[in-house]
Design a protein around this motif. Structure first.
Motif, PDB file in Angstrom:
ATOM      1  N   GLU B 193       0.834  -1.215   0.000  1.00  0.00           N
ATOM      2  CA  GLU B 193       0.000   0.000   0.000  1.00  0.00           C
ATOM      3  C   GLU B 193       0.869   1.266   0.000  1.00  0.00           C
ATOM      4  OE1 GLU B 193      -2.491   0.256   3.420  1.00  0.00           O
ATOM      5  OE2 GLU B 193      -0.823   0.155   4.847  1.00  0.00           O
ATOM      6  N   LEU B 194       2.061   1.149   0.575  1.00  0.00           N
ATOM      7  CA  LEU B 194       2.941   2.325   0.599  1.00  0.00           C
ATOM      8  C   LEU B 194       3.495   2.670  -0.792  1.00  0.00           C
ATOM      9  CD1 LEU B 194       2.823   1.949   3.693  1.00  0.00           C
ATOM     10  CD2 LEU B 194       5.234   2.658   3.746  1.00  0.00           C
ATOM     11  N   ARG B 195       3.282   1.765  -1.723  1.00  0.00           N
ATOM     12  CA  ARG B 195       3.710   2.045  -3.094  1.00  0.00           C
ATOM     13  C   ARG B 195       2.551   2.530  -3.961  1.00  0.00           C
ATOM     14  NH1 ARG B 195       8.789  -0.480  -4.238  1.00  0.00           N
ATOM     15  NH2 ARG B 195       9.413  -1.934  -2.615  1.00  0.00           N
ATOM     16  N   GLU B 196       1.348   2.506  -3.388  1.00  0.00           N
ATOM     17  CA  GLU B 196       0.179   2.915  -4.169  1.00  0.00           C
ATOM     18  C   GLU B 196       0.015   4.441  -4.107  1.00  0.00           C
ATOM     19  OE1 GLU B 196      -3.046   0.746  -2.550  1.00  0.00           O
ATOM     20  OE2 GLU B 196      -2.305  -1.201  -3.310  1.00  0.00           O
ATOM     21  N   ILE B 197      -0.294   4.989  -5.256  1.00  0.00           N
ATOM     22  CA  ILE B 197      -0.353   6.452  -5.332  1.00  0.00           C
ATOM     23  C   ILE B 197      -1.484   7.015  -4.481  1.00  0.00           C
ATOM     24  CG2 ILE B 197      -1.846   6.601  -7.410  1.00  0.00           C
ATOM     25  CD1 ILE B 197       0.337   8.825  -8.234  1.00  0.00           C
ATOM     26  N   ASP B 198      -2.612   6.289  -4.403  1.00  0.00           N
ATOM     27  CA  ASP B 198      -3.729   6.792  -3.604  1.00  0.00           C
ATOM     28  C   ASP B 198      -3.352   6.882  -2.126  1.00  0.00           C
ATOM     29  OD1 ASP B 198      -5.296   7.118  -5.766  1.00  0.00           O
ATOM     30  OD2 ASP B 198      -6.419   5.226  -5.552  1.00  0.00           O
ATOM     31  N   TRP B 199      -2.588   5.888  -1.661  1.00  0.00           N
ATOM     32  CA  TRP B 199      -2.171   5.913  -0.245  1.00  0.00           C
ATOM     33  C   TRP B 199      -1.162   7.046  -0.020  1.00  0.00           C
ATOM     34  CZ3 TRP B 199       1.843   5.823   3.117  1.00  0.00           C
ATOM     35  CH2 TRP B 199       1.572   5.501   4.443  1.00  0.00           C
ATOM     36  N   LEU B 200      -0.206   7.150  -0.932  1.00  0.00           N
ATOM     37  CA  LEU B 200       0.819   8.184  -0.772  1.00  0.00           C
ATOM     38  C   LEU B 200       0.207   9.582  -0.738  1.00  0.00           C
ATOM     39  CD1 LEU B 200       3.492   6.779  -3.257  1.00  0.00           C
ATOM     40  CD2 LEU B 200       3.742   6.954  -0.790  1.00  0.00           C
ATOM     41  N   GLU B 207       3.845   9.288   8.724  1.00  0.00           N
ATOM     42  CA  GLU B 207       3.047   8.077   8.986  1.00  0.00           C
ATOM     43  C   GLU B 207       3.736   6.864   8.388  1.00  0.00           C
ATOM     44  OE1 GLU B 207      -1.562   8.964   8.842  1.00  0.00           O
ATOM     45  OE2 GLU B 207      -0.519  10.245   7.404  1.00  0.00           O
ATOM     46  N   SER B 208       4.281   6.994   7.201  1.00  0.00           N
ATOM     47  CA  SER B 208       4.943   5.849   6.585  1.00  0.00           C
ATOM     48  C   SER B 208       6.223   5.485   7.334  1.00  0.00           C
ATOM     49  CB  SER B 208       5.247   6.126   5.107  1.00  0.00           C
ATOM     50  OG  SER B 208       6.065   7.256   4.994  1.00  0.00           O
ATOM     51  N   LEU B 209       6.853   6.483   7.954  1.00  0.00           N
ATOM     52  CA  LEU B 209       8.057   6.196   8.737  1.00  0.00           C
ATOM     53  C   LEU B 209       7.707   5.292   9.929  1.00  0.00           C
ATOM     54  CD1 LEU B 209      11.086   6.733   9.203  1.00  0.00           C
ATOM     55  CD2 LEU B 209      10.437   8.732  10.548  1.00  0.00           C
ATOM     56  N   THR B 210       6.566   5.557  10.540  1.00  0.00           N
ATOM     57  CA  THR B 210       6.126   4.727  11.668  1.00  0.00           C
ATOM     58  C   THR B 210       5.950   3.280  11.215  1.00  0.00           C
ATOM     59  OG1 THR B 210       4.942   6.648  12.476  1.00  0.00           O
ATOM     60  CG2 THR B 210       4.372   4.536  13.483  1.00  0.00           C
ATOM     61  N   ILE B 211       5.320   3.111  10.030  1.00  0.00           N
ATOM     62  CA  ILE B 211       5.071   1.755   9.512  1.00  0.00           C
ATOM     63  C   ILE B 211       6.402   1.080   9.168  1.00  0.00           C
ATOM     64  CG2 ILE B 211       4.033   0.466   7.585  1.00  0.00           C
ATOM     65  CD1 ILE B 211       1.877   2.730   7.505  1.00  0.00           C
ATOM     66  N   GLU B 223      18.099   6.022   7.265  1.00  0.00           N
ATOM     67  CA  GLU B 223      17.992   5.215   6.041  1.00  0.00           C
ATOM     68  C   GLU B 223      16.544   5.104   5.599  1.00  0.00           C
ATOM     69  OE1 GLU B 223      21.754   2.129   6.305  1.00  0.00           O
ATOM     70  OE2 GLU B 223      19.963   1.702   7.519  1.00  0.00           O
ATOM     71  N   LEU B 224      15.650   4.905   6.597  1.00  0.00           N
ATOM     72  CA  LEU B 224      14.229   4.777   6.234  1.00  0.00           C
ATOM     73  C   LEU B 224      13.672   6.091   5.691  1.00  0.00           C
ATOM     74  CD1 LEU B 224      12.960   2.544   9.195  1.00  0.00           C
ATOM     75  CD2 LEU B 224      13.492   1.866   6.849  1.00  0.00           C
ATOM     76  N   ARG B 225      14.183   7.211   6.208  1.00  0.00           N
ATOM     77  CA  ARG B 225      13.728   8.506   5.666  1.00  0.00           C
ATOM     78  C   ARG B 225      14.148   8.629   4.196  1.00  0.00           C
ATOM     79  NH1 ARG B 225      14.591  11.283  10.865  1.00  0.00           N
ATOM     80  NH2 ARG B 225      16.774  11.581  10.332  1.00  0.00           N
ATOM     81  N   ASP B 226      15.344   8.149   3.875  1.00  0.00           N
ATOM     82  CA  ASP B 226      15.784   8.178   2.481  1.00  0.00           C
ATOM     83  C   ASP B 226      14.870   7.322   1.608  1.00  0.00           C
ATOM     84  OD1 ASP B 226      17.870   9.859   3.053  1.00  0.00           O
ATOM     85  OD2 ASP B 226      19.346   8.242   3.280  1.00  0.00           O
ATOM     86  N   VAL B 227      14.484   6.137   2.152  1.00  0.00           N
ATOM     87  CA  VAL B 227      13.594   5.245   1.387  1.00  0.00           C
ATOM     88  C   VAL B 227      12.239   5.932   1.155  1.00  0.00           C
ATOM     89  CG1 VAL B 227      12.306   3.084   1.485  1.00  0.00           C
ATOM     90  CG2 VAL B 227      14.703   3.126   2.159  1.00  0.00           C
ATOM     91  N   ILE B 228      11.749   6.586   2.201  1.00  0.00           N
ATOM     92  CA  ILE B 228      10.455   7.289   2.072  1.00  0.00           C
ATOM     93  C   ILE B 228      10.579   8.418   1.040  1.00  0.00           C
ATOM     94  CG2 ILE B 228       8.877   8.826   3.311  1.00  0.00           C
ATOM     95  CD1 ILE B 228       9.490   6.978   5.793  1.00  0.00           C
ATOM     96  N   ALA B 229      11.698   9.113   1.082  1.00  0.00           N
ATOM     97  CA  ALA B 229      11.919  10.178   0.102  1.00  0.00           C
ATOM     98  C   ALA B 229      11.845   9.613  -1.318  1.00  0.00           C
ATOM     99  CB  ALA B 229      13.272  10.840   0.349  1.00  0.00           C
ATOM    100  N   TYR B 230      12.438   8.398  -1.446  1.00  0.00           N
ATOM    101  CA  TYR B 230      12.386   7.764  -2.771  1.00  0.00           C
ATOM    102  C   TYR B 230      10.945   7.441  -3.157  1.00  0.00           C
ATOM    103  CZ  TYR B 230      12.498   4.095  -6.258  1.00  0.00           C
ATOM    104  OH  TYR B 230      12.227   3.342  -7.370  1.00  0.00           O
ATOM    105  N   LEU B 231      10.194   6.850  -2.195  1.00  0.00           N
ATOM    106  CA  LEU B 231       8.803   6.463  -2.494  1.00  0.00           C
ATOM    107  C   LEU B 231       7.966   7.669  -2.901  1.00  0.00           C
ATOM    108  CD1 LEU B 231       8.150   3.981   0.458  1.00  0.00           C
ATOM    109  CD2 LEU B 231       8.339   3.399  -1.973  1.00  0.00           C
ATOM    110  N   TRP B 232       8.202   8.817  -2.256  1.00  0.00           N
ATOM    111  CA  TRP B 232       7.373  10.000  -2.528  1.00  0.00           C
ATOM    112  C   TRP B 232       7.738  10.685  -3.857  1.00  0.00           C
ATOM    113  CZ3 TRP B 232       5.496   8.334   1.921  1.00  0.00           C
ATOM    114  CH2 TRP B 232       4.241   8.822   2.337  1.00  0.00           C
TER     115      TRP B 232
END
Lengths: 461, 332
Positions: B193-200, B207-211, B223-232
């Protein structure tokens, strides 16, 4: 009698010029031409783009016409413009009920008498100041310009219904006033060859008119004409004179300025007004003070009122007062042999060459910079997207920007020298002796130098 | 006699023929001969009246020419939404024009794209395109489902969002990089779901960092913040046009790099949002950014852009904001 060594009658030298100027068609023909341009100016002002730099009216009146008038016509040809000006044309033709040929023995008007108190330049002085107060708006807003010019032509017509001849030009026109003043500098004059011929000529056709033309529309008796200020150069006297006594002379610059018996306070004030306005315009229009420009542009009424009050105080009180102080110094130096008022008025005529030079210098600053707009608006006079002569895309290119400051300096220095020389001649008339005259002219020369330095500071910064 | 007659004829032509001819040509003959409607629009700075006229009515399918003239300072003109028309800068006294045909009835906006005064954003005009078959039909303003949903959720679009108050946190956030995240993404457990555009679009990076933190205990938070930056930023839809749109319409306050230090930043009622600050952006939802752009910010000087940009253009703009935050190399 004329000083024949220093005057050349162009009508004798060039007979074809005499034929041209005697022709009844020449002047109306020129007036029709300028009336065509004038009508286009009004139409573009009223219906064209409100952007001044894209509007034929603004560019051709305030850059092309103004540049020609103040830089070329007035200094070299005097009142020649007045002879072809379109503004009095409809009124004059209405009075005459004809354009070219003379049909009626008398002009058709209500024959009212122009008030004696207004037979001077004061109306023109205040009219010019009235226009000058709104000049920033007039110069940049085509509609305002158009309404102003339209009001001039309507006033000319209305006055011609009530009064004979060119009352509008002689006593009312704000432009005509300063053209007249500065035409005294010009090296061209209309005079009689021999005043004695006029004295013995009883019918005075130049005043009454005859089958060849009208009596002088400017209400001048050519036999006693000794200054350009009141002569509109219409050449009507050349057409009517049966004695072949009219001359169009080339003469030294500024010959009229030292005729002291004709010096008057209204003309002196015209000299103050014009010089001070040139200074104010240079500050407001060419200077770096945006707030001042905004105030003159009526961005807020209170600011404009402050500007207007300061402007009028500077022009009507401050400049004449400072000049008066220098005149008082001259008066003391001459040991009060003449009334202070006369000294004040006489020396005010030294401001005429200086004022003209200041206006030429000021005008060079924007005419050369903005002249190239003329090509663009010629192709698209209304700003409606036309391209009549394929010049609409000619870019704005200032002409010789690197030379402007040099030209302005040259003109101002020439004006200063000319004014100082005029001051000396006036002082010499007053004091007769060279040494005394030199001392009397000194305070006036200091004033002239200070004014020149002020202009140079403004232009050269 | 002939000369007098000729002079009188000339006078009549000048005083009557010239005005009648020119005015007649302009206002009668030209419109009759030319099927195209020409609208002259004068552009003044907003405090001097803005666009004049400020509203134009045309028929759908009718070819029109819009001629813009700058009357005072340098302006810029664009027309939207969805027309991709940008006339560029118009210097004082200059004109720019465009001929176009509006195919569909609706409302369009012409607006200034150059910072021309402190009230620059007020400089807008409306083009109402009518249905020629039904002149009385008023164009309907369609509610925006994204904004509707936020209201239903009870989200306060105008709530004040700030980044972390902690100085050390801020420094860490500044190092967030989508580029590093792209290298880490395969080593991190990311729920689908974190890869779905509607969720993002409906959640904050925080919120995604918590997950992700709960699922990836071996990875550091940085590192996780970098991953989230990539996802967004992975599915960004912004283009060069979007960057131009941002620079023309947003950068005056928010700054070209998103540092909230644009030329007009000091003039706004509230401090502009710093999109280039990852700490601030971590607390933002994309749909809230979208809503703020389209509806404007209440109590701030944030104008509404919903009448200028399409919804797609607005999402592209939001995507660009994430890139300002998470792709620091953009500003290098």
């Amino acid at each position: 009698m004329l000083d024949q060594k220093r005057h050349v009658d162009l009508l004798t030298t060039f007979p074809s010029l005499k034929r041209l100027l005697r022709s009844r068609s020449f002047q109306p023909g020129m007036m029709l031409l300028t009336l065509f341009v004038f009508t286009l100016v009004i139409l573009t002002g009223l219906f064209g783009t409100p952007v001044g730099s894209r509007n034929f009216g603004i560019i051709f009146v305030w850059i092309v016409w103004w540049g020609l008038l103040i830089i070329m016509l007035v200094p070299f040809l005097g009142r020649f413009w007045c002879s072809i000006c379109p503004i009095p044309a409809p009124g004059e033709w209405l009075q005459r009920r004809n354009i070219i040929t003379k049909r009626l023995p008398k002009l058709r008007t209500l024959n009212k008498r122009w008030p004696r108190q207004l037979k001077n330049m004061w109306l023109q002085n205040f009219g010019f100041l009235g226009v000058a107060l709104f000049s920033v708006i007039i110069l940049t807003r085509p509609q305002v310009s158009a309404w102003l010019l339209l009001s001039f032509i309507l006033l000319g017509v209305v006055l011609s219904v009530f009064y004979k001849n060119r009352v509008f030009c002689r006593y009312v026109c704000p432009v005509g006033g300063f053209i007249g003043l500065y035409s005294m500098v010009s090296p061209l004059e209309v005079r009689v060859n021999d005043p004695n011929v006029c004295l013995t000529h009883t019918s005075k056709d130049c005043v009454t008119g005859n089958e060849y033309g009208y009596g002088c529309p400017w209400m001048v008796y050519p036999g006693k004409l000794n200054r350009n200020i009141d002569c509109g150069m219409c050449m009507e006297c050349l057409k009517t004179c049966p004695k072949n006594n009219i001359a169009l002379n080339m003469r030294p610059f500024g010959t009229d300025l030292t005729i002291q018996k004709e010096h008057r306070l209204d003309e002196a004030y015209k000299a103050f007004i014009m010089l001070a306005c040139a200074l104010v315009y240079s500050v407001v229009l060419l200077g770096p003070w945006g707030e001042l420009k905004n105030a003159a542009n009526m961005q807020s009424i209170p600011h404009w009122l402050v500007y207007a009050t300061s402007f009028l105080t500077f022009v009507l009180v401050l400049v004449p007062s400072v000049f008066g102080a220098f005149s008082a110094a001259s008066w003391l130096l001459m040991k009060r042999t003449l009334p202070l008022r006369q000294v004040f008025i006489d020396f005010a005529y030294t401001l005429v060459p200086m004022g003209l030079a200041a206006w030429v210098a000021f005008s060079l600053g924007f005419v050369l910079v903005n002249g190239s707009y003329a090509l663009s608006v010629l192709s698209d006079p209304f700003g409606w997207g036309w391209n009549l002569f394929n010049t609409v895309d000619v870019p704005w290119v200032p002409a010789a920007p690197q030379l402007i400051a040099f030209l302005q300096t040259g003109v101002l220095v020439a004006g200063l020298l000319f004014s100082v020389q005029t001051g000396y001649k006036i002082a010499r008339e007053q004091m007769k002796l060279h040494r005394k005259a030199f001392a009397v002219m000194l305070p006036n020369s200091v004033f002239l130098i200070l004014v020149t330095l002020a202009f140079m500071w403004l232009y050269l910064g | 006699m002939f000369r007098e007659a000729a002079a009188r004829m000339t006078l009549a032509v000048i005083l009557l023929g010239l005005p009648v001819g020119i005015i007649g040509y302009r206002y009668v003959l030209e419109p009759t001969l030319n099927a195209e409607s020409i609208f002259e629009v004068q552009a003044y700075a907003p405090e001097r009246g803005g666009f004049s006229p400020a509203a134009i009515r045309v028929d759908a399918g009718e070819q029109v020419t819009l001629r813009f003239t700058s009357m005072d300072v340098t302006h810029g003109v664009a027309i939207g939404p969805g027309l991709d028309i940008n006339l560029g800068h118009i210097d004082p006294g200059e004109q720019r024009q465009i001929s176009l045909t509006f195919d569909e009835p609706g409302t369009y906006t012409y607006y200034c794209t150059t910072w021309c005064s402190p009230d620059h954003w007020r400089m807008r005009g409306i083009i109402e395109v009518r249905d020629p078959q039904n002149n009385n039909a008023a164009s309907q303003i369609q509610p925006d489902p994204v904004i509707e949903r936020l209201i239903e959720e009870g989200i306060d679009i105008d709530a004040v969002h700030t980044g972390s108050a902690d100085h050390e946190d801020n420094i860490l956030f500044e190092l967030t990089s989508a580029a590093r995240g792209s290298e880490l993404i395969d080593s991190v457990v990311v729920p689908d779901e974190l890869r779905e555009i509607d969720w993002l679009r409906t959640h904050t990076p925080a919120e995604s960092l918590t997950i992700l933190s709960a699922l990836n205990t071996s990875h550091s938070e940085a590192e996780l913040r970098d991953v989230i930056a990539y996802l967004w930023t992975a599915n960004s839809t912004y283009t060069a046009d979007t960057v131009q749109t941002y620079n023309q319409n947003c950068a005056a306050c928010h700054g070209e790099s998103g540092n909230a230090e644009g030329l007009a930043a000091a003039l706004t009622a509230e401090e502009p949002a710093a999109f280039g600050d990852p700490a601030y952006m971590f607390s933002m939802r994309p749909d809230v950014l979208y809503a703020k752009i389209r509806r404007g910010g209440m109590g701030t000087d944030m104008p509404n852009f919903g009448t200028l940009f399409t919804r797609e253009e607005t999402w592209a703009l939001v995507d660009y904001l994430w890139s300002l935050a998470f792709e620091p190399e953009l500003n290098e």
